[in-house]
Design a protein around this motif. Sequence first.
Motif, mmCIF file in Angstrom:
data_model
loop_
_atom_site.group_PDB
_atom_site.id
_atom_site.type_symbol
_atom_site.label_atom_id
_atom_site.label_comp_id
_atom_site.label_asym_id
_atom_site.label_seq_id
_atom_site.Cartn_x
_atom_site.Cartn_y
_atom_site.Cartn_z
ATOM 1 N N VAL A 70 21.633 33.644 39.617
ATOM 2 C CA VAL A 70 20.475 32.947 40.178
ATOM 3 C C VAL A 70 20.778 32.232 41.494
ATOM 4 C CG1 VAL A 70 19.454 32.668 37.884
ATOM 5 C CG2 VAL A 70 20.835 30.825 38.815
ATOM 6 N N ILE A 71 22.025 31.894 41.719
ATOM 7 C CA ILE A 71 22.375 31.141 42.926
ATOM 8 C C ILE A 71 22.066 31.907 44.218
ATOM 9 C CG2 ILE A 71 24.342 30.246 44.255
ATOM 10 C CD1 ILE A 71 25.469 29.153 41.635
ATOM 11 N N PRO A 72 22.429 33.195 44.348
ATOM 12 C CA PRO A 72 22.207 33.871 45.638
ATOM 13 C C PRO A 72 20.756 33.865 46.106
ATOM 14 C CG PRO A 72 23.735 35.135 44.299
ATOM 15 C CD PRO A 72 23.183 34.065 43.406
ATOM 16 N N ALA A 73 19.809 34.057 45.197
ATOM 17 C CA ALA A 73 18.397 34.081 45.594
ATOM 18 C C ALA A 73 17.962 32.729 46.140
ATOM 19 C CB ALA A 73 17.526 34.481 44.411
ATOM 20 N N VAL A 91 21.140 32.330 26.891
ATOM 21 C CA VAL A 91 21.563 32.390 28.295
ATOM 22 C C VAL A 91 20.548 33.123 29.171
ATOM 23 C CG1 VAL A 91 24.023 32.136 27.811
ATOM 24 C CG2 VAL A 91 23.000 34.415 27.771
ATOM 25 N N PRO A 92 19.329 32.625 29.304
ATOM 26 C CA PRO A 92 18.335 33.331 30.113
ATOM 27 C C PRO A 92 18.726 33.468 31.574
ATOM 28 C CG PRO A 92 17.531 31.146 29.485
ATOM 29 C CD PRO A 92 18.760 31.406 28.679
ATOM 30 N N MET A 93 19.595 32.594 32.067
ATOM 31 C CA MET A 93 20.019 32.741 33.466
ATOM 32 C C MET A 93 20.883 33.980 33.664
ATOM 33 S SD MET A 93 21.929 30.539 31.661
ATOM 34 C CE MET A 93 23.654 30.085 31.364
ATOM 35 N N LEU A 94 21.404 34.536 32.557
ATOM 36 C CA LEU A 94 22.140 35.796 32.624
ATOM 37 C C LEU A 94 21.303 36.977 32.167
ATOM 38 C CD1 LEU A 94 25.612 34.654 31.211
ATOM 39 C CD2 LEU A 94 25.054 35.185 33.592
ATOM 40 N N SER A 95 20.470 36.779 31.145
ATOM 41 C CA SER A 95 19.699 37.901 30.603
ATOM 42 C C SER A 95 18.347 38.085 31.280
ATOM 43 C CB SER A 95 19.494 37.708 29.095
ATOM 44 O OG SER A 95 18.741 36.541 28.823
ATOM 45 N N MET A 96 17.767 37.000 31.810
ATOM 46 C CA MET A 96 16.461 37.070 32.485
ATOM 47 C C MET A 96 16.491 36.197 33.742
ATOM 48 S SD MET A 96 13.909 36.925 29.159
ATOM 49 C CE MET A 96 12.483 37.461 30.124
ATOM 50 N N PRO A 97 17.406 36.482 34.667
ATOM 51 C CA PRO A 97 17.584 35.596 35.826
ATOM 52 C C PRO A 97 16.338 35.439 36.687
ATOM 53 C CG PRO A 97 18.737 37.680 36.154
ATOM 54 C CD PRO A 97 18.318 37.636 34.716
ATOM 55 N N ASP A 98 15.506 36.477 36.784
ATOM 56 C CA ASP A 98 14.325 36.376 37.632
ATOM 57 C C ASP A 98 13.361 35.296 37.134
ATOM 58 O OD1 ASP A 98 15.308 38.366 39.239
ATOM 59 O OD2 ASP A 98 14.026 39.947 38.422
ATOM 60 N N PHE A 112 25.248 33.643 20.859
ATOM 61 C CA PHE A 112 25.270 32.922 22.135
ATOM 62 C C PHE A 112 24.569 33.717 23.227
ATOM 63 C CE2 PHE A 112 27.570 31.466 26.027
ATOM 64 C CZ PHE A 112 27.259 30.109 25.940
ATOM 65 N N CYS A 113 24.869 34.995 23.299
ATOM 66 C CA CYS A 113 24.344 35.825 24.391
ATOM 67 C C CYS A 113 24.082 37.240 23.896
ATOM 68 C CB CYS A 113 25.313 35.829 25.564
ATOM 69 S SG CYS A 113 27.009 36.309 25.141
ATOM 70 N N GLY A 114 23.474 37.340 22.731
ATOM 71 C CA GLY A 114 23.320 38.622 22.061
ATOM 72 C C GLY A 114 22.428 39.627 22.761
ATOM 73 N N ASP A 115 21.646 39.196 23.734
ATOM 74 C CA ASP A 115 20.798 40.141 24.460
ATOM 75 C C ASP A 115 21.467 40.679 25.726
ATOM 76 O OD1 ASP A 115 20.605 37.670 25.669
ATOM 77 O OD2 ASP A 115 18.436 37.744 25.974
ATOM 78 N N LEU A 116 22.722 40.325 25.951
ATOM 79 C CA LEU A 116 23.484 40.940 27.038
ATOM 80 C C LEU A 116 24.135 42.215 26.539
ATOM 81 C CD1 LEU A 116 25.316 37.832 28.591
ATOM 82 C CD2 LEU A 116 23.089 38.797 29.212
ATOM 83 N N SER A 117 24.557 43.053 27.457
ATOM 84 C CA SER A 117 25.267 44.270 27.079
ATOM 85 C C SER A 117 26.578 43.906 26.388
ATOM 86 C CB SER A 117 25.565 45.118 28.321
ATOM 87 O OG SER A 117 26.524 44.458 29.141
ATOM 88 N N ALA A 118 27.124 44.860 25.641
ATOM 89 C CA ALA A 118 28.399 44.626 24.964
ATOM 90 C C ALA A 118 29.489 44.251 25.966
ATOM 91 C CB ALA A 118 28.801 45.864 24.169
ATOM 92 N N GLU A 119 29.463 44.869 27.119
ATOM 93 C CA GLU A 119 30.467 44.575 28.145
ATOM 94 C C GLU A 119 30.327 43.156 28.658
ATOM 95 O OE1 GLU A 119 28.536 47.269 28.054
ATOM 96 O OE2 GLU A 119 30.033 48.817 27.626
ATOM 97 N N GLU A 120 29.084 42.725 28.904
ATOM 98 C CA GLU A 120 28.874 41.363 29.382
ATOM 99 C C GLU A 120 29.238 40.340 28.314
ATOM 100 O OE1 GLU A 120 25.660 40.448 32.568
ATOM 101 O OE2 GLU A 120 24.727 41.807 31.125
ATOM 102 N N GLN A 121 28.931 40.643 27.055
ATOM 103 C CA GLN A 121 29.300 39.728 25.978
ATOM 104 C C GLN A 121 30.817 39.543 25.909
ATOM 105 O OE1 GLN A 121 27.330 39.966 22.125
ATOM 106 N NE2 GLN A 121 25.766 41.303 23.011
ATOM 107 N N LYS A 122 31.545 40.620 26.080
ATOM 108 C CA LYS A 122 33.005 40.517 26.075
ATOM 109 C C LYS A 122 33.505 39.671 27.240
ATOM 110 C CE LYS A 122 33.910 44.915 23.716
ATOM 111 N NZ LYS A 122 34.479 46.288 23.850
ATOM 112 N N LEU A 123 32.857 39.797 28.379
ATOM 113 C CA LEU A 123 33.239 38.997 29.539
ATOM 114 C C LEU A 123 32.930 37.524 29.301
ATOM 115 C CD1 LEU A 123 34.260 38.795 32.451
ATOM 116 C CD2 LEU A 123 31.929 39.299 33.222
ATOM 117 N N VAL A 124 31.773 37.233 28.733
ATOM 118 C CA VAL A 124 31.426 35.843 28.410
ATOM 119 C C VAL A 124 32.481 35.241 27.486
ATOM 120 C CG1 VAL A 124 29.796 34.392 27.149
ATOM 121 C CG2 VAL A 124 28.944 36.060 28.803
#
Length: 233
Positions: free
Chosen positions: A25-28, A210-217, A134-146
Motif C-alpha cells: 500500500v505504501i507505493p500508491a 491482513v487486508p493490506m496484503l490480501s486486498m491492498p486496493d 492469520f493470513c489464510g487468504d494469501l497464496s501458500a507461498e505468501e503464507q510461508k513468507l509471512v
Amino acid sequence: MSAQQKVAIVFCHGIWADGSCFSKVIPALQKDGHEVIAAQYGLDSYEGDVAAIKRTLNRVGSPVLLVGHSYGGATITAAGVDERVAGLVYISAVAPDAGETVQNQLDKYPSDIFSRVAVADGRAWLLPNGTEFFCGDLSAEEQKLVWATHYAPVADLFQQQKLDANGVAWRTKPSWYVLAKQDHTVHPDLQRWVSKRMGATVTEVESSHVPMLSMPDVVIDVIRKAAKSLEGK
C-alpha cells in the motif's frame, strides 16, 4: 489546513510483523504525493513501541494520519494524542480505552489464532500452521513468507496497556476502520465493537487478518478517503 497540503502517513504494525507488511500500500500513497514512513518497533514493551512511533513522527511533517494494523491499533491509540496527529486509521485492529488492556479485549472475543502459538524464550511465536488463521487468504507461498519473516512479541505485551482518559486518541480524533469479516486473529465481533465505540467510518471487507496484503486496493482507498477528509479541513 491548506487545500494544497498533503497529510503525512505513518504506518504502525502489529505482532508477528514489521513495517514491511504495508509494502503493497505504501507505493500508491507515495505516488499520491504523501510523505510515508512505517514505524519499526521491537514488540519488547508497549511503552517502548509507542515511544518509537513518536520518534517516527519527528521524521515527517505534520499533520499526520496514523495507520495501525492489529496490535498497531493499540499503539496508535496512545501515540495519536500527539498534537501532530490529525486522524487515525485502524486495520482489523484492537483499540483499548482507559483502563483496558489488549488482553481484556481479546478475552471478550476469543479467536482461533491463539491455539497456534508457542511461548518460548519469553516471546510468543506463531506456529507454522498458524498462518491459516492469520493470513489464510494469501497464496501458500505468501503464507510461508509471512511465517518465515514473522517477529515474535514479548509474551506479556498484551497486558501492558495502562491508558488514562486523556491518553486515548480515538476519543478526540476522527477515525476510520477496515473491518476484516473473515478474521481469525482479531475476532470480527471485537472489530465491530471497538469501531462502533469510537464512532469510526467503517469499511467491511471479506478478508483475513491482513487486508493490506490480501486486498491492498481497498486499504489504499480507505486511507485516501481519510487523508482527503483531513486535508479538506
